[in-house]
Design an enzyme around this catalytic site. Structure first.
Site, short mmCIF file in Angstrom:
data_model
loop_
_atom_site.label_atom_id
_atom_site.label_comp_id
_atom_site.label_asym_id
_atom_site.label_seq_id
_atom_site.Cartn_x
_atom_site.Cartn_y
_atom_site.Cartn_z
N LYS A 171 23.99 72.01 25.90
CA LYS A 171 24.67 71.74 27.14
C LYS A 171 25.64 70.56 26.96
CE LYS A 171 22.55 69.07 30.07
NZ LYS A 171 22.26 67.66 29.85
N ASP A 258 24.79 67.08 35.03
CA ASP A 258 24.04 66.74 33.82
C ASP A 258 22.62 67.33 33.86
OD1 ASP A 258 23.43 65.40 31.37
OD2 ASP A 258 22.46 63.79 32.48
N HIS A 263 18.37 71.73 33.94
CA HIS A 263 16.93 71.50 33.90
C HIS A 263 16.26 71.79 35.25
CE1 HIS A 263 18.10 69.78 30.21
NE2 HIS A 263 18.26 68.53 30.59
N LYS A 361 19.34 57.98 37.39
CA LYS A 361 19.16 56.99 36.32
C LYS A 361 18.81 55.67 36.98
CE LYS A 361 21.03 59.76 33.13
NZ LYS A 361 20.21 60.40 32.11
C1 BG6 Z 1 19.49 65.47 28.98
C2 BG6 Z 1 20.45 64.71 29.85
O1 BG6 Z 1 19.72 66.85 29.09
O2 BG6 Z 1 18.16 65.18 29.37
C3 BG6 Z 1 20.16 63.22 29.81
O3 BG6 Z 1 21.78 64.94 29.41
C4 BG6 Z 1 18.71 62.95 30.10
O4 BG6 Z 1 21.00 62.52 30.72
C5 BG6 Z 1 17.81 63.82 29.23
O5 BG6 Z 1 18.46 61.58 29.84
C6 BG6 Z 1 16.35 63.65 29.61
O6 BG6 Z 1 15.53 64.37 28.76
P1 BG6 Z 1 13.98 64.08 28.69
O7 BG6 Z 1 13.44 65.14 27.81
O8 BG6 Z 1 13.84 62.69 28.14
O9 BG6 Z 1 13.47 64.14 30.08
#
Ligand code: BG6
Length: 509
Positions: A171, A258, A263, A361
């Site tokens: 992505k 993002d 997700h 964030k």
């Molecule tokens: C990524 C995003 O897909 O997932 C990031 O681009 C984010 O911004 C990350 O920090 C978080 O992943 P995880 O597995 O740490 O929850």
């Protein structure tokens, strides 16, 4: 006489046994990037360590750096030592290192791609990779078209008889519906859809796969998994980290694109989809596609969505800068670092149930969870004071950290009076299982090498996700700046109002 009805979609292999990938190699574009060092290389080592890669497995790095094979191999070695999940074993590493190659060049450099061809042919001869190769694009989306074109020009995208060629795409897959369609076309003109593996690493997480197990392997939950019993569902992905060092990717993109587009919508699909006829990839994907087709954003967006941007504050005892002070971000950036939206799933099962999705964030702490919040009991045969403290029942998938599932319900407080209060019952992976969970990238890379597509969103799913999000992002564009929130808090006030308007509130994880 009883007759066994065979399901033609059912594969009879014992799914408890791990499958080892057949002869193959992997080429990583963008090999000098963070993702490659912190996730991909360690995951490849972990797979090798678990004995799941073929003996002649080869790893080719492609980048502009002036590295020799040994330099690349040293980079992989250091990344593995620092980030791998499983213990470092010299013998496993030595075998992996023998298959490491590096090809130097820019993406528009025909000569470099011709060298890549030669390298791959050599590997087929020397390492026995048998013409089976995957190309992992861990590169900015702007570079996808040129790399795909090179793979087509050199013939690398075309497998010979009994061979396969696959492309793996990280992505962001576009930044809106139009760009996603364009990208899908570029990719699908060269690679047939069954050879395209789009990564959404959330789908590789153990706890995310458990959503379908919990729903469909049990009798307990599915009967109440609908609008008759469920009041609402909230999905939270909160992070405490800021965006220092990520301006190049994040500025102008923001939290909704993002994280929500991929997700969180995938989590929503898994929680809301109907039971597939089998766990065969086609069947699972069909149900996900159906539920996403029924998912729509709820208006008016001024009331049903929230967007924020973090300002400086304190986190973990440290003073942290606001987004506008982070290096590389425009001083007047309107990129949101917090986004919350309301969705509806227009099916009989989910009619009238709101779905609240939020991410941000620099929030209070790092936590991802899905909370299914149930309606109150239709009648309470107690004095009102006895249930004053009683909340709503909830089932919470704790995706990370502290992976597990929590059930919250009311219980009598011990004593001679009647008082009911919320208590919780926990399942935690750490307590129930001795095995540690593989990293998401281990699972996804192995599945891709095996050609097992269940955990990879298809072109139409990706496009549908943009279709859901685009109207919200468009409305935000004409509604001024995102609302500031202080680092270390739980987001802007508008997010609180978004739920309190309907008498609900966000869980404080
Ligand atoms: C990524 C995003 O897909 O997932 C990031 O681009 C984010 O911004 C990350 O920090 C978080 O992943 P995880 O597995 O740490 O929850």
């Amino acid at each position: 006489m009883t007759r066994t009805i065979q399901n033609p979609l059912r594969d009879e292999r014992d799914k408890r046994l791990p499958t080892i990938a057949g002869p193959c190699g992997l080429v990583i574009f963008g090999v000098t990037g963070d993702l490659s060092r912190k996730k991909l290389m360690p995951a490849i080592y972990d797979l090798a360590n678990r004995g799941l890669l073929p003996p002649g497995f080869s790893l080719v790095g492609f980048a502009r750096r002036d590295w020799a094979d040994q330099d690349f191999s040293k980079v992989v070695h250091d990344a593995v030592k620092q980030y791998a999940r499983t213990p470092f074993r010299e013998s496993v590493w030595d075998r992996l290192a023998e298959g490491c190659r590096f090809v130097q060049g820019a993406f528009d450099d025909d000569g470099a791609f011709d060298n890549l061809c030669t390298t791959i042919n050599d590997l087929d001869q020397i390492r026995g990779t048998a013409g089976n190769h995957a190309f992992y694009l861990s590169i900015p989306p702007a570079a996808f078209p040129v790399v795909i074109k090179q793979l087509a020009r050199t013939g690398l995208a075309k497998p010979g008889a009994d061979q396969w060629r696959r492309v793996v795409i990280e992505k962001p897959f576009g930044h809106d519906l139009a760009s996603a369609k364009q990208l899908n076309k570029i990719v699908n003109d060269v690679f047939p859809e069954e050879s395209v593996f789009r990564i959404d690493h959330y789908l590789g997480k153990e706890t995310v796969q458990n959503i379908l197990a919990l729903r469909f392997a049990n009798q307990l939950f599915e009967p109440i998994w609908n609008g008759n019993y469920v009041d609402h569902i909230q999905i939270t992905m909160a992070e405490d980290i800021g965006l220092g060092g990520r301006a190049g990717y994040y500025d102008g993109i923001g939290a909704a694109r993002d994280v929500i587009q991929n997700h969180l919508l995938q989590l929503l699909a898994l929680v809301t989809m109907e039971e597939p006829v089998s766990f065969e990839p086609r069947a699972v994907r069909a149900e996900k596609a159906k539920v996403l087709a029924a998912t729509t954003p709820v208006e008016p967006f001024a009331e049903t969505t929230a967007r924020g941007q973090y300002t400086g504050g304190w986190q973990g005892g440290q003073k942290v800068p606001g987004l506008l002070q982070e290096e590389g971000f425009a001083k007047d950036s309107i990129t949101e670092t917090f986004a919350a939206i309301t969705l509806a799933v227009e099916t009989r099962r989910w009619a009238g149930v709101p779905f609240y999705l939020r991410t941000g964030k620099r929030l209070g702490r790092r936590v991802t969870e899905i909370a299914v919040v149930f309606k109150r009991a239709p009648h309470l045969p107690f004095d009102a004071t006895a249930t004053e403290e009683l909340g709503q029942n909830a089932l919470v998938f704790r995706v990370q950290p502290d992976e597990g599932v929590t059930m919250r319900f009311g219980s009598k407080v011990p004593g001679s009076t009647m008082e009911v209060r919320d208590v919780s019952m926990d399942f935690s992976y750490g307590h129930s299982f001795t095995e540690s969970s593989p990293e998401a990238y281990e699972r996804l890379i192995l599945d891709m090498l095996l050609g097992e597509p269940s955990l990879f969103p298809m072109n139409d799913e990706v496009e549908r996700s943009w279709e859901i999000l685009d109207p919200i992002i468009k409305a935000w564009r004409s509604s001024g700046r995102p609302e500031p929130y202080q680092a270390g808090t739980w987001g802007p006030d508008s997010a609180t109002r978004m739920l309190s308007r309907t008498g609900r509130h966000w869980r404080r994880p």
